[in-house]
Design a protein around this motif. Structure first.
Motif, mmCIF file in Angstrom:
data_model
loop_
_atom_site.group_PDB
_atom_site.id
_atom_site.type_symbol
_atom_site.label_atom_id
_atom_site.label_comp_id
_atom_site.label_asym_id
_atom_site.label_seq_id
_atom_site.Cartn_x
_atom_site.Cartn_y
_atom_site.Cartn_z
ATOM 1 N N MET A 1 8.496 -47.942 -8.947
ATOM 2 C CA MET A 1 9.209 -46.854 -8.298
ATOM 3 C C MET A 1 10.018 -46.139 -9.363
ATOM 4 O O MET A 1 10.762 -46.756 -10.124
ATOM 5 N N VAL A 2 9.843 -44.803 -9.391
ATOM 6 C CA VAL A 2 10.598 -43.983 -10.365
ATOM 7 C C VAL A 2 11.183 -42.802 -9.641
ATOM 8 O O VAL A 2 10.769 -42.447 -8.517
ATOM 9 N N ASN A 3 12.116 -42.126 -10.314
ATOM 10 C CA ASN A 3 12.690 -40.909 -9.733
ATOM 11 C C ASN A 3 11.598 -39.836 -9.657
ATOM 12 O O ASN A 3 10.817 -39.644 -10.602
ATOM 13 N N THR A 4 11.519 -39.048 -8.595
ATOM 14 C CA THR A 4 10.430 -38.072 -8.377
ATOM 15 C C THR A 4 10.998 -36.769 -7.847
ATOM 16 O O THR A 4 11.892 -36.790 -6.992
ATOM 17 N N THR A 5 10.441 -35.600 -8.403
ATOM 18 C CA THR A 5 10.861 -34.272 -7.918
ATOM 19 C C THR A 5 9.803 -33.763 -6.952
ATOM 20 O O THR A 5 8.608 -33.750 -7.264
ATOM 21 N N TYR A 6 10.247 -33.344 -5.807
ATOM 22 C CA TYR A 6 9.340 -32.815 -4.782
ATOM 23 C C TYR A 6 9.605 -31.314 -4.600
ATOM 24 O O TYR A 6 10.767 -30.901 -4.477
ATOM 25 N N MET A 7 8.471 -30.410 -4.563
ATOM 26 C CA MET A 7 8.582 -28.956 -4.389
ATOM 27 C C MET A 7 7.995 -28.576 -3.040
ATOM 28 O O MET A 7 7.039 -29.194 -2.567
ATOM 29 N N VAL A 8 8.531 -27.459 -2.486
ATOM 30 C CA VAL A 8 8.038 -26.993 -1.186
ATOM 31 C C VAL A 8 7.962 -25.460 -1.204
ATOM 32 O O VAL A 8 8.816 -24.788 -1.761
ATOM 33 N N MET A 9 6.867 -24.854 -0.726
ATOM 34 C CA MET A 9 6.682 -23.397 -0.594
ATOM 35 C C MET A 9 6.859 -23.031 0.859
ATOM 36 O O MET A 9 6.187 -23.598 1.729
ATOM 37 N N ALA A 10 7.751 -22.060 1.100
ATOM 38 C CA ALA A 10 8.022 -21.645 2.473
ATOM 39 C C ALA A 10 7.498 -20.233 2.691
ATOM 40 O O ALA A 10 7.673 -19.351 1.843
ATOM 41 N N THR A 11 6.798 -19.912 3.787
ATOM 42 C CA THR A 11 6.279 -18.573 4.157
ATOM 43 C C THR A 11 6.908 -18.177 5.466
ATOM 44 O O THR A 11 6.861 -18.959 6.441
ATOM 45 N N ASP A 12 7.507 -16.938 5.495
ATOM 46 C CA ASP A 12 8.153 -16.528 6.738
ATOM 47 C C ASP A 12 7.158 -15.762 7.594
ATOM 48 O O ASP A 12 5.976 -15.641 7.270
#
Length: 791
Positions: free
Chosen positions: A1-12
């Motif tokens: 287990m390591v530190n992890t960056t999560y990204m998210v794309m939002a569309t309106d």
């Protein structure tokens, strides 16, 4: 287990887009662990310590890092550990509970004083006893019952204890009773007491033996009690030689002549009165000096004072001394000085070491036979000690002391558990009947005294002794003639007697010496007879009667009243002696007489209570005769009568001589009193009433009152009785019942809340008549109170 960056794309809704990102940090779980001892013995506890976090939750609900647990069986303990990041981890530990060993003590735990026993423990691998021993087995021989405890340790290191009471059974006290002095040829019965089995030194096994030794002999007995314990005793039977006696004197003469009989006594004996019980040696102890350390351990000042030789050949004595331990000096309560020594703490006399005892010797040498008869001394073990220099303090007093006496080094007298006193008192040991204290050669007696069994009072232990004295003396043999008594067959008690027998007579003398031994001799005196006239006839008559006396044994007769016939009728009014002189065919004369006893008529008397109450009886007792006949037919000396009216009773008595007399007694019968009670016999609860009794002189009520009037206040209906005694001592009873009526329980009903100006009707109940506080006397009461008025 390591530190992890999560990204998210939002569309309106317009189709426009944008993104963002987040870093998820992954913290490691804490490392949970439990430390502490995880193997324990049953009944023990252990501390479990959790590490690896900042907060803890145990399976038993505790929230500290350390917990104390005491499981009775193998138990798993778990803990949840949370670190500073809020992460948690678990750990567990099994605590193993080893059972305790089961110790058992085997061996005989009941035995007799002076014997020993072996106690053996099992159930472990190592053992520690309460007396300090460390083996599985110990040998014990206490002088009194004692608890022994053993601590057993098994292979797991677990321990348990077991205890056993060593029951020390007291030795029975053997005693022998019986006559310890006999005469040669006689016997005595010796009886042993104190046990159930007996073994005598002569082999007999009964409790009593009949012995007849020919010389002085000592008989010992070993007794065994119901516990199998034994004790011994001895009794010396002294055999005294019988004295010898011979009679001399004239052994033939004519009737009417006299002779003197003389005794000659031979032999020697020991008389008990010759064994002096006088003071031989005295240790006053007034020389006591304990000033300075050296003097405290030096007993040289306690020298003996030879008071008397007691007729012995030699008397010597040693100092009173101890082989170890110091001493102090104390006032003896009589103006002198006493000796104070230390005591043994243990209550077990077997712990006694003679080296600590107070000791003294006496050596006596008899001329023939010597005896020690008595030891006396004064003792105390006080609550507070006081020395002659004025020092004082709390005393750890001893409750008991013991005594040992050795005869030429052999123990002959021993006694334990003798109680001490808190104040000075005289102790006496009597050896008079103990055969070990009688000697016929030079002998040394050694005495030991020691106190023991201390009561702790946070003080200094000490036992005090004063005025030690030994008594005894010499037993001298003496000629029997110096101490003999005489008894002749004719009743004389002198060494010589003058006798004038009427016929040929054998005279016997018995001599008895100081030991009760006897010698006997017989001497025959031949008497040539004169004529022996005789008188026959009734020689006992009642006053007023006559009797005929008849003479025999001769040819002619002359009576003292002048009659010259063979028969002589007489009627004396008082006892009279009538004599007759007869002459036989040879001209020899002889006289005789007869006393005619004139018995008076009996004068009977009657005793007994001659005044009784009606219904009672009285016993009339007649005296003054041998047989009785009463006017009511009774024929015994006592006559119990219960007349209902005054009656006269007469009795005729006949005495042992057959003579009769009469008397009478009047028995007065007093009537019984008829008491009565007056007073109010109906009251209300809580009231009193006065009851008054009449009809007697004294009164006793059932409630204990003893006056004529009795004020009572019963709470329930009660019957009171009274017993009255009149001037004649006669009694009568009556009673009265006092009825107690209960108090009525009234009540009021009606409207008790109204408006000003209104009225209300109050109604009473619970009685027959009523009186209201406003004066009304009816059941109902209409009232219209104003404010602040009260009904």
């Amino acid at each position: 287990m390591v530190n992890t960056t999560y990204m998210v794309m939002a569309t309106d809704v317009n189709g426009c887009q944008q993104y963002t990102e987040a870093l998820v940090v992954v913290n490691p779980l804490p490392t949970a662990s439990i430390n502490g001892s995880y193997i324990i013995c049953f009944g023990e506890s252990t501390t479990l310590n959790a590490t690896g976090g900042i907060s803890y939750i145990w399976s038993d609900g505790k929230t500290t890092d350390a917990i104390i647990v005491a499981p009775t069986t193998n138990t798993i303990y778990s803990v949840s550990v949370t670190d500073s990041n809020g992460c948690s981890a678990n750990s567990s530990r099994t605590v193993i509970v080893n059972p305790l060993p089961i110790p058992v003590i085997n061996g005989n735990s009941s035995f007799c004083t002076g014997t020993s026993s072996v106690l053996t423990a099992i159930g472990g691998i190592s053992y520690v006893w309460s007396n300090g021993a460390t083996g599985a087995s110990i040998t014990i021989n206490p002088g009194l019952s004692t608890f022994y405890t053993v601590t057993v340790t098994d292979t797991n290191g677990c321990t348990a204890t077991a205890s056993r009471m060593a029951n020390v059974m007291e030795l029975p006290i053997a005693s022998i009773s019986g006559n310890s002095n006999i005469c040669k040829g006689s016997s005595t019965v010796l009886s042993a007491e104190g046990g159930v089995l007996f073994l005598w030194s002569n082999g007999n096994t009964s409790s009593s033996i009949n012995v007849s030794p020919s010389i002085t002999s000592t008989y010992s007995v070993t007794i065994t009690d119901s516990n199998g314990c034994t004790g011994t005793s001895a009794r010396t039977v002294v055999v005294n030689e019988n004295p010898e006696v011979t009679i001399s004197g004239n052994n033939e003469f004519c009737l009417g002549e006299s002779t003197e009989l003389t005794t000659t006594v031979s032999g020697n004996t020991f008389c008990s009165d010759d064994c002096n019980n006088i003071l031989l040696v005295n240790w006053s102890l007034d020389q006591c000096n304990s000033e300075g350390f050296a003097n405290q351990n030096d007993y040289s000042e306690f020298i003996p004072n030879i008071i008397s030789m007691g007729s012995l050949n030699m008397v010597t004595a040693t100092n009173v001394t101890r082989d170890r331990g110091d001493h102090s000096c104390t006032p003896d309560g009589t103006g002198g000085i006493g000796l104070c020594i230390g005591s043994l703490s243990s209550c077990d006399p077997n712990q006694y070491d003679p080296i600590n005892a107070l000791r003294f010797n006496i050596t006596i040498s008899p001329n023939e036979l010597g005896k020690l008869t008595k030891l006396t001394f004064r003792e105390q073990s006080p609550l507070n000690w006081l020395t002659t220099n004025g020092s004082s303090g709390v005393n750890n007093y001893n409750e008991k002391y013991l005594i040992r006496v050795y005869k030429d080094g052999t123990l002959v007298y021993s006694k334990n558990n003798i109680l001490t006193e808190r104040t000075w008192n005289l102790e006496i040991f009597d050896f008079t009947d103990n055969p070990e204290f009688t000697i016929n050669s030079t002998t040394t007696f050694s005495f030991e005294l020691y106190g023991y069994c201390i009561v702790e009072r946070d003080g200094t232990p000490g036992w005090e002794i004063d005025d030690v004295k030994i008594y005894g003396g010499e037993c001298h043999s003496s000629p029997v003639v110096d101490n003999v008594s005489y008894l002749w067959s004719n009743g004389a008690t002198t060494s010589t007697v003058i006798v004038t027998p009427m016929t040929t007579t054998s005279y016997i003398v018995t001599i008895t010496d100081c030991n009760g031994c006897q010698g006997i001799d017989e001497f025959l005196v031949t008497v040539n007879p004169l004529p022996t006239p005789s008188i026959t006839g009734d020689n006992v008559i009642c006053n007023g009667e006559s009797t005929t006396l008849t003479a025999a044994g001769g040819s002619t007769y002359i009576w003292s009243n002048g009659a010259t016939t063979v028969t002589n009728t007489v009627n004396p009014s008082a006892t009279t002696t009538y004599s007759v002189t007869t002459t036989d065919v040879n001209g020899c004369q002889g006289s005789t007489s007869m006393t005619v006893t004139v018995n008076p008529l009996p004068t009977p008397s009657i005793t007994g209570d001659n005044v009784i109450c009606n219904g009672e009886s009285t016993t009339l007792t007649a005296a003054g005769g041998s047989t009785y006949v009463w006017s009511n037919g009774a024929t015994t000396a006592t006559n119990t009568v219960n007349p209902s009216v005054t009656t006269t009773y007469s009795v005729t008595t006949t005495d042992a001589n057959g003579c009769q007399g009469s008397t009478s007694m009047t028995v007065t019968v007093n009537p019984l009193p008829t008491p009565s009670i007056t007073g109010n016999n109906v009251i209300c609860n809580g009231e009193t009433t006065r009851l008054t009794a009449v009809g007697g002189s004294t009164y006793v009520w059932s409630n204990g009152a003893t006056t004529a009037t009795n004020t009572v206040n019963p709470s329930v209906t009660t019957t009171y009785s009274v017993t009255t005694t009149d001037a004649n001592g006669c009694q009568g009873s009556t009673s009265m019942t006092v009825t107690v009526n209960p108090q009525p329980t009234p009540s009021i009903t009606g409207d008790n809340v109204i408006c000003n100006g209104e009225s209300t009707t109050l109604t009473a109940a619970g009685g027959s008549t009523y009186v209201w506080s406003n004066g009304a006397t009816t059941v109902t009461n209409t009232v219209n109170p104003e404010c602040n008025d009260y009904v």
